[in-house]
Design an enzyme around this catalytic site. Sequence first.
Site, mmCIF file in Angstrom:
data_model
loop_
_atom_site.group_PDB
_atom_site.id
_atom_site.type_symbol
_atom_site.label_atom_id
_atom_site.label_comp_id
_atom_site.label_asym_id
_atom_site.label_seq_id
_atom_site.Cartn_x
_atom_site.Cartn_y
_atom_site.Cartn_z
ATOM 1 N N MET A 182 0.818 -1.214 0.000
ATOM 2 C CA MET A 182 0.000 0.000 0.000
ATOM 3 C C MET A 182 0.851 1.263 0.000
ATOM 4 O O MET A 182 1.581 1.538 0.965
ATOM 5 C CB MET A 182 -0.952 0.013 1.206
ATOM 6 C CG MET A 182 -2.166 -0.886 1.006
ATOM 7 S SD MET A 182 -3.386 -0.696 2.313
ATOM 8 C CE MET A 182 -2.512 -1.394 3.688
ATOM 9 N N THR A 183 0.716 2.007 -1.071
ATOM 10 C CA THR A 183 1.334 3.320 -1.193
ATOM 11 C C THR A 183 0.748 4.240 -0.136
ATOM 12 O O THR A 183 -0.475 4.354 -0.031
ATOM 13 C CB THR A 183 1.058 3.873 -2.609
ATOM 14 O OG1 THR A 183 1.743 3.031 -3.544
ATOM 15 C CG2 THR A 183 1.517 5.304 -2.759
ATOM 16 N N GLY A 214 4.497 0.162 -3.190
ATOM 17 C CA GLY A 214 5.226 0.230 -4.455
ATOM 18 C C GLY A 214 6.449 1.122 -4.309
ATOM 19 O O GLY A 214 6.355 2.217 -3.747
ATOM 20 N N HIS A 242 5.777 -5.898 -9.289
ATOM 21 C CA HIS A 242 4.404 -5.367 -9.429
ATOM 22 C C HIS A 242 4.023 -5.408 -10.908
ATOM 23 O O HIS A 242 4.468 -4.585 -11.700
ATOM 24 C CB HIS A 242 4.400 -3.929 -8.903
ATOM 25 C CG HIS A 242 3.037 -3.320 -8.749
ATOM 26 N ND1 HIS A 242 1.883 -3.893 -9.223
ATOM 27 C CD2 HIS A 242 2.656 -2.164 -8.137
ATOM 28 C CE1 HIS A 242 0.850 -3.102 -8.918
ATOM 29 N NE2 HIS A 242 1.298 -2.059 -8.266
ATOM 30 N N ASN A 245 -2.579 -3.825 -11.724
ATOM 31 C CA ASN A 245 -3.186 -2.497 -11.574
ATOM 32 C C ASN A 245 -2.832 -1.479 -12.648
ATOM 33 O O ASN A 245 -2.796 -0.271 -12.399
ATOM 34 C CB ASN A 245 -2.855 -1.922 -10.188
ATOM 35 C CG ASN A 245 -3.517 -2.725 -9.080
ATOM 36 O OD1 ASN A 245 -4.438 -3.496 -9.343
ATOM 37 N ND2 ASN A 245 -3.047 -2.578 -7.848
ATOM 38 N N TYR A 253 -0.064 -0.720 -14.187
ATOM 39 C CA TYR A 253 1.258 -0.092 -14.243
ATOM 40 C C TYR A 253 2.092 -0.768 -15.334
ATOM 41 O O TYR A 253 1.594 -1.648 -16.055
ATOM 42 C CB TYR A 253 1.908 -0.119 -12.856
ATOM 43 C CG TYR A 253 1.108 0.741 -11.887
ATOM 44 C CD1 TYR A 253 1.062 2.129 -12.042
ATOM 45 C CD2 TYR A 253 0.342 0.175 -10.877
ATOM 46 C CE1 TYR A 253 0.287 2.922 -11.198
ATOM 47 C CE2 TYR A 253 -0.435 0.965 -10.026
ATOM 48 C CZ TYR A 253 -0.459 2.338 -10.196
ATOM 49 O OH TYR A 253 -1.233 3.123 -9.367
ATOM 50 N N ASN A 305 -6.933 2.044 -13.174
ATOM 51 C CA ASN A 305 -6.069 2.633 -14.198
ATOM 52 C C ASN A 305 -6.554 2.307 -15.611
ATOM 53 O O ASN A 305 -5.755 2.156 -16.546
ATOM 54 C CB ASN A 305 -4.600 2.211 -14.035
ATOM 55 C CG ASN A 305 -3.854 3.121 -13.061
ATOM 56 O OD1 ASN A 305 -4.184 4.301 -12.924
ATOM 57 N ND2 ASN A 305 -2.851 2.583 -12.392
ATOM 58 N N GLY A 354 -10.574 -7.282 -0.888
ATOM 59 C CA GLY A 354 -11.888 -7.311 -0.266
ATOM 60 C C GLY A 354 -12.100 -8.480 0.674
ATOM 61 O O GLY A 354 -13.237 -8.748 1.068
#
Length: 395
Positions: free
Chosen positions: A32-33, A64, A184, A187, A189, A245, A306
């Site tokens: 978690m950023t 990240g 990573h 998401n 990226y 994204n 979740g």
Amino acid sequence: MGSVAPPKAEALMTKFKLRDLDLPNRMVLAPMTRGRGTAAHVPTPMMADYYTARAAGGLLITEGTFISPAAIGWANAPEIYSDAAVAAWKDVTAAVHAAGGRIFCQLWHTGRASHSAFRGDGSLGVAPSAVAIRDGSVHLPDGTKAPYEVPHAMSVAEIQATVGDYVKAATNAMAAGFDGVEIHSANGYLLDEFLQTHTNKRTDEYGAGSLENRFRFLKEVVTAVTGAIPAHRVGVRFSPNGVFNDMGTPDFRAAYTYFAGQLDAFGLAYLHVMDGLAFGFHKLGEPMTLPEFRAVFSGPLIGNCGYTLEAGEAAVAAGDADLIAYGRPWIANPDLPTRFADGLPLNADEGGMATWYTHDAEGYTTYPTAAEAAAAKTEPTVDRAEGPAAAAKVL
Ligand SMILES: Cc1cc2nc3c(=O)[nH]c(=O)nc-3n(C[C@H](O)[C@H](O)[C@H](O)COP(=O)(O)O)c2cc1C
């Protein structure tokens, strides 16, 4: 009457051997950023406190962490390419290890989700193809927002140089005392952008012509990184169902089945799959599930997204996942494993999104453990701000 006590975790509390690492339980801190590095992307002492407070997790995965200047795309998120960052990360890993924890560094390149404002030379974010994120806006280093830019389509030489950046970042991470790295590839990226036809419009050997071509960049990164550090200390993260994204590719099921199957040959630490839909679903078919990944990937599998205590228990008990990564529930509950094990209620994430990415301690290291909260309640109700004088008045 009264509220029903939460259940106690059992399957999540069992030990797990992650290749050669002994994990005391099945709970993983999801990456978690949190934006608590310096403006120059160097880790801070506050980050050591944050991760150390969560060291009872079976495995911690950092936020990240940028592999190169070109990879930067988030204010105050940390990097792992400079000597200054490696030195600062050493304090974080030492503190986590002293508290009995294990921690992997998530290697991040933000690709087309970046913005030229993140680089002094004004260079654009990079991507497989010149396709911008359609909706939403990027948060700039000065705190303002801007529409996403059309990224620069990488040349083959740039792709190959970036493979080298991943290797440097991975070896730096091990030198900084991390137990391993997570690549990573989720998401939306950079690496994920190559995997999906929505973002990969190339016609070359890294292009959309075949699954093999789409996988080539990630394969080269994994091959090079596992050539430099032990493969069993390298994990990979996928988000096959994700829309975050502006992602989602029509053949996602065939594609991610192929990619996961290809990764099986590397003997990786784990495959980390965001199978849940709580972070946005592209709705391009039935969502992919963990058993589909189990069928093609024989190594350790982490599920995420979740998950409640009950859902995590069920997935581990059924053998669908070896480990479950929890993100948001861990933000306001530094002692989440203890709360799950003892069936204690959870703190609400009171700050919510307002303090997810701010740069000070509020909403980051200010949430109490259950033990701290209980101790605070049993302390004498003296006005502590006024101290002994107030106590004397009461007496
Ligand atoms: C504040 C915040 C920051 C996040 N940063 C990252 C990140 O740096 N890397 C990543 O792979 N996922 C990131 N995610 C996604 C989480 O790892 C996780 O997949 C997501 O929160 C869903 O899990 P949860 O329902 O347990 O929170 C982030 C999520 C949140 C809420």
